[in-house]
Design an enzyme around this catalytic site. Structure first.
Site, PDB file in Angstrom:
ATOM      1  N   GLY A   1       0.839  -1.195   0.000  1.00 56.94           N
ATOM      2  CA  GLY A   1       0.000   0.000   0.000  1.00 56.94           C
ATOM      3  C   GLY A   1       0.871   1.240   0.000  1.00 56.94           C
ATOM      4  N   CYS A   2       0.306   2.342  -0.437  1.00 62.15           N
ATOM      5  CA  CYS A   2       1.103   3.567  -0.563  1.00 62.15           C
ATOM      6  C   CYS A   2       1.566   4.082   0.798  1.00 62.15           C
ATOM      7  CB  CYS A   2       0.329   4.634  -1.323  1.00 62.15           C
ATOM      8  SG  CYS A   2      -1.332   4.961  -0.699  1.00 62.15           S
ATOM      9  N   TYR A   3       0.676   4.058   1.784  1.00 59.74           N
ATOM     10  CA  TYR A   3       1.088   4.504   3.123  1.00 59.74           C
ATOM     11  C   TYR A   3       2.129   3.557   3.734  1.00 59.74           C
ATOM     12  CZ  TYR A   3      -2.756   7.962   3.353  1.00 59.74           C
ATOM     13  OH  TYR A   3      -3.600   9.025   3.148  1.00 59.74           O
TER      14      TYR A   3
ATOM     15  N   SER B   1       5.605   4.223   2.410  1.00 62.92           N
ATOM     16  CA  SER B   1       6.295   5.399   2.945  1.00 62.92           C
ATOM     17  C   SER B   1       6.697   5.208   4.402  1.00 62.92           C
ATOM     18  CB  SER B   1       5.416   6.648   2.791  1.00 62.92           C
ATOM     19  OG  SER B   1       4.371   6.656   3.743  1.00 62.92           O
TER      20      SER B   1
END
Lengths: 346, 346, 346, 346
Positions: free
Chosen positions: A143-145, A148
Site C-alpha cells: 500500500g502507498c502509506y 512510505s
C-alpha cells in the site's frame, strides 16, 4: 522484450503503469483490460497515453507478465488462474498483502477469495524483501502509506534503536483516493482544506503492523515486542505525494543526534537506487513523477525521540513504480530499468 | 554521445533541460554553470537532480552543444563567443527571437548586445521552421506564450481561412514567471486567484506579431495584411501549463464547422510527433511534463469566428523540451529523441 | 425582521445564502428545505452553519421572502404558487432569465414550466436594472458569467463606444459547477489544470446576448446592431472566483486611452456600492467572499480595441450576494444591508 | 465606539484585523501604521480594504485600543510606551508569550526588549485564561500553532486523562509564513508539495511547553510531570488553516472510547462560543475566515492513546480573530462581538 498486460487500466494506478512502461527498454505493454471501458481505445480513455495503439479488452490477452490494478477481492479472483498457470504477476490491490486470511476478512469485510495462494505471495517492498520478491511469481505490491512508513522506519527497527511505541502521521495527495468520485474528493471540498480520516482504523494499519512486527529484532521470540502503532492518514490539497512523519522513543544510548541517525540510515540503504537519505527535510515535490523515496531521520534530543520524515510519489514509488521495480526483480532485469527519470520539479 | 552544457542551470528552464537530458539516449549533460551557485553540486541546488554527479561552474566547460538559460541581454553576451567559435547553441532567452534590433530595443529597453548575429539566428519553432532550424547553429527558442499561440494559429493563417483580427487570451501556470521571488508569485497571493497582466504590452506580443506577419499569405506583397493582434496573458493558480484561446473572424466560405477546421488542422500537422489535433477541448494536465501540444480548433457558427484552444507544458514544449527538439534537429538526430515520455497525469 | 426561506439549501448557492443571511441585520433565515436531506439539521449538512438552529424541511415554511436555489425547471415549478400567492421571490436558477420561452426551450431542452410568469420577472442585475427590480416580486438572479460580463461591458455599450463584435473569455473557479460530483470536478483531474468548455454553446450565452442586445443604443430601431458575441468559459484550479476578459473594437474616436475609458466607467458606476473601477488589473482574490465586482477597462491602442477585465466571487456577486442585494432592493432596505464585509484576503 | 489602532497593518495579520474590525459593531479602526508604506492609502496597499478611508502613518494616532502586528522585538519596543501610558494593547507578536526572559533570549536570539513588562502580560488564549485576560492591559496573543494545539489538549491535560508524552503534528497553510517573500513560499515551490520544517526546534515549542506545563495537574508540586512534547509543523499547499493532530498515552482507566472523550471535551468547553467539539473529523475548510476552533478527540483503543484533531483558520482564531476576542474580553464587551460570521465554505 517482455510482453506485459495490465488488468483494469482505467484507474490512476493502471494509467501510471502504462505511462512508466512506455519508456521501459525491456518491456512492452501489449494488452490492457477494463470492463467499463472495454472496446475503447486507450487513447480515448486517457488522452495522455495517445501514443499507445491499444484497445481495452474485457480480458487480458497472451502476455509474459501481468499487473493487476483491480480493486481488492476482484483482483485475487482474476489473478488466481494466472498464478496457477505460472504467469508471473504483481498485484497492486491489497489481496495478497496480509498473510493471515482472518486478518484480511476482519479488515476487508469478506473471506479471502484465494487463501491457498497466500503462502506463495511475497510482500513487494523490494528494498526490504528483495530475495523473496526475486523468488516469487506472485508479488503483493505494498500500500502507498505502508511503503512510505516502512521505508522510514525499517532501519531504526532492524538496527534496534527504537522502542515499539510508534506513531505514523501521514499526509497524502488526493489521487491516493483513486478515480472514483466522492464528495471528499470533489475539488471545491478538497481544495484549500486538510482533514484527518481513518481515525478508527485504516486498512493500511494491519499491513504496517504485520511488516513492522516481522522485522522487529528477535521477532521470533515469544516475548518479542509487538509494536504499538497509531497511524493517522490525512488528505491534503495536492494531487500526488505522500509525506509520512514517524515518531518513536529512542532506546537508551542508541543514537544521540540527527547526524548519527542519518549515518545509520545511510549505511542501511547503501546501494539502494531508489532510497536516498537526505540531510534536509524533503518535500514531496522533489520526488513527483519518480520512483524515489527520500528519508530524513532526526532526533528530538529534548524528548529522546526519533522523528523520521519520508516522501514518495504515491502513484509511483507508492504504486506503479514499485510494481515495475518488483517486475524487474522477478524477471532478473536491472531493478532500475525504465525507472530512472528524475522527478518533475517544480 | 553529444556532450551538452547548460549556461545558468539555476532557473526552472535550466533545471528542466537537465531533467530531460538525463533520459536522452544520444546526449549527456556534462557541464553546467550558474554564477550565484558556482561551486555547489547540482544535487544540492536541485535535489530532484541528485542522480547527476556535476558541480556548477562559473563558466561552461568544453562541450559539443550549449543551451543558454540566462536572462535576456546576458544570454546574447555569453553566447556570442560560442557562436563565433562555431559551437551550436539554443538560446532559451529572448535575445535572438526578434529579427529587428530596434524592435528589440523598444521592448527590452536596451540596445541589442549582438545585433550582427541576428541574421544567423533561426526562430526555433521546429514544426513551422524546420529547415531553417536544421541549417542553423544559433537557434532562438520561442517564448512560451508564442509557442502555444503560433501552433494554435499557424494552420488557419497559412491556409488562408481567417481575417487578421486576432485575439489571443492565454492562461499560464506560475512557473512561467521563473524562480525569482515576487509578491505576485508568493503562494498566499497567487493561490485561489486569477489575474490578467501585461495589458499595456507583454514582451511576447512583438514575437507573436513578427511570426504571424511572416506566415500570412502573400506576406511579401506591399498591401499584405498586417495582423492586428491583441494578446492578454493571465496568471492562474497552478505550477505548469499554458492554455491559449485564440479568436479570429473566418473568411467567408472558408470553413463551416469545427469538424472541417479540425480536418484542415490534421492535414497541416500530419506526421508531426509533438502536435496532436484533438476532438475534445484539451486540458493542460494532459500534457504536463511532456513535449506535446494539443490543439482543438472550433467554429462559432453564430458569429463566424474560428476559436482555437491549445495546451502545452510551459516548461517543456514552451521551453526546455522545444529546445531539445531544436537540438535534435540541428544535430541530425531523431527529433523525438529523449522526448517521448507521456505526460504525467493526473 | 424579514423572515426568509431558502428552497434547496443543500447546494453551494443555498449554503452561501445562509452564510450571508446570518449577518444580515434586517432579515433572518427561518426556514430551509432540501428534499434529499429533509429532516436533517442544517448543522449536520453544513458544519460551517452550525450556529443555525434549523432543520431542513420537505417544503419551505411560512416566510416573508423566498430564495430558490433549485435547479432550472424545478425552480419555476416550486416558485409559481408562491408568486401567485404574492410572496416576493428571487430565483437563483435560470428559469426566469430568458424572456423568450422559445429561447428557453432551445437552450434548456424542455418547454418553460411557467411561461405566463415570464412577463412579471425582472432581470436581477441590480446595478443595470434597479427600478425594475424594485418594482418586481419575481426577480431572476443573473447567471455568474453574465454577471461578470455584463458589468464589464455595460458602460461601453450604453455609452456607445464599441462596435458589436464582442468576445468574452471567462475563467471560473470550480465551485461554479456546483456540488454535484463529476469527473471534471474531481480534485485530481481539476487541480493543476485548465480547460475550456462549452465551446459549442454555453447556456449563459443567450442570457448575455439578450441583455447586451437590450442595452445596445437604439436597440428599438429595426436596423439596430445585434451584438455578435463569442463566449468561452474556462475551468481553472481554484474554488471561488470568476475573471472575465472582454474584447470589442472601439468605435472611431470614442476613447483613446485606458485612463479615458476608466474615467467613463467611473462616471457610469458613480455611487454604486458594489462595483469599483480600478486602475490596476484586479485579481479574484481581492473579492473572495464579498459582493464586490472590480472592473478594469483598458485600451489596446495598437489594435483600437477595448479590453475590460472584471472579477467577482461567483458564489457571492455571482449568486447569493447578488440575490440578497436584489432582496434588499425589492423590500426597500438599504441595498448594502448585510453585504458590507470586506473580501477574505489572502 | 472604541477607536482602534493597528501598528504595522501591512502584513497578513494586520490586514485580517482590519477586515474583521470593519464589521465590529462596537469598535472602529481609526488609525493604521506601517513604515514601509507610510503615506499610502490603505486601499492602495490592500485593495480588499478599499472601503476604509484611512492612510498609513509612520506612527499610530490617538486611539483607545492598540493591536501590534509588528515582528518580535520591534513589537515590544513599540508597545512599551503605550503600556506605560495605560493604553490597553494586544500584541500579536511573540514578545510577551514566554514568561521567562531567558527562555525568550534562547529562542529569539536576543535579550528581551522589555523584561519588566512581562509580569503584566496575560497569555491571551481566552478560553483557557479568561480572568487574566479580562484583568490585563497587555495581552500576548498566542501563536497560531499553540492556539490549535492547546485547545486540542487542554481538556485532556486538565482532566488528568493523559500521560505527559505528547506529540503534536501540525499542518499549516502558507499564509502562516507571512507576506515576506521566500523560496519555500514561492508558488511554484509550495504548490503540489508538502514538507516538514522546524525539526530541530520551532519557536512555538517553548510556548506550548510553558502552557502545557502550567496547566498540568499538580503543576506546583516539585515532582510534577514535565510534559515531553515533540512538535512538528508542516507546510501544506493551501493559503489558510491549521490542522493539528495530537497524540498522548491515556492514563489507565481514564477514558475508553472516542465517545467518552468527546463527552469529557464537551463538558469542558460547554458555553464556549468559539470551540466546538465535533463527532466527525473536521476539515480546515469548515472554519475558513471564521473564529471557530473545531476539536475532535478520539481514542485509539489498540494502543490506548488519545488522538485529538483540531482545526482553526490560522489568520483568524490563530491570530486576528483571537486578538479581537481578547480585546472584547479586556474591554468588557461581548466576547463574540464582531466575530459571529460563519466560515466561508467552500
Amino acid at each position: 522484450m517482455v510482453r506485459v498486460g495490465i488488468i483494469n487500466v482505467t484507474g490512476y494506478a493502471g494509467a501510471e503503469l502504462a505511462r512508466l512502461l512506455y519508456v521501459h527498454p525491456e518491456a512492452r505493454l501489449t494488452s490492457v483490460s477494463g470492463r467499463s471501458a472495454a472496446g475503447k481505445p486507450l487513447a480515448e480513455v486517457f488522452p495522455h497515453l495517445a501514443s499507445y495503439d491499444l484497445t481495452l479488452g474485457e480480458e487480458i490477452g497472451d502476455v509474459d507478465f501481468v499487473f493487476s490494478a483491480l480493486p481488492h477481492a476482484a483482483s485475487a479472483e482474476a489473478l488466481a488462474p494466472l498464478v496457477q498457470a505460472g504467469v508471473p504477476v504483481v498485484d497492486i490491490s491489497a489481496d495478497f498483502r496480509l498473510r493471515d486470511p482472518e486478518e484480511y476478512a476482519r479488515w476487508y469485510g469478506a473471506p479471502h477469495p484465494a487463501p491457498d495462494l497466500l503462502e506463495r505471495a511475497a510482500y513487494g517492498l523490494t528494498e526490504l524483501n528483495r530475495e523473496a520478491v526475486r523468488a516469487s511469481r506472485l508479488v503483493a505490491n505494498p500500500g502507498c502509506y505502508p511503503e512510505s512508513a516502512l521505508l522510514a522506519l525499517a532501519p531504526a527497527v532492524k538496527e534496534g534503536i527504537i522502542a515499539p511505541d510508534v506513531i505514523i502521521d501521514s499526509k497524502s495527495g488526493v489521487s491516493g483516493a483513486g478515480r472514483t468520485l466522492g464528495l471528499a474528493f470533489h475539488f471545491a471540498e478538497a481544495n484549500e482544506s486538510v482533514s484527518a480520516y481513518g481515525l478508527t482504523g485504516h486498512r493500511h494499519l494491519p499491513e504496517i503492523v504485520q511488516e513492522l512486527t516481522a522485522m522487529w529484532p528477535a521477532a521470533e521470540a515469544p516475548e518479542a515486542p509487538r509494536p504499538k502503532v497509531t497511524f493517522t492518514p490525512h488528505l491534503i490539497p495536492m494531487t500526488r505525494g505522500i509525506l509520512s512523519t514517524c515518531y518513536a522513543p529512542l532506546l537508551p544510548g542508541a543514537v544521540h543526534s540527527g547526524e548519527q541517525a542519518r549515518e545509520l540510515y545511510r549505511e542501511f540503504y547503501r546501494g539502494e537506487p531508489f532510497v536516498r537519505v537526505v540531510d534536509s527535510p524533503p518535500a514531496t515535490k522533489q520526488v513527483a513523477g519518480s520512483n524515489m523515496c527520500l528519508v530524513h531521520p532526526t532526533v528530538d534530543a529534548r524528548t529522546e525521540r526519533l522523528v523520521v520524515v519520508s516522501v514518495i510519489d504515491n502513484l509511483v514509488k507508492g504504486a506503479a513504480g514499485q510494481a515495475i521495480q518488483n517486475m524487474n526483480a522477478m524477471l532478473g532485469l536491472e531493478e532500475t530499468s525504465g525507472l530512472e527519470m528524475p522527478a518533475v520539479y517544480p
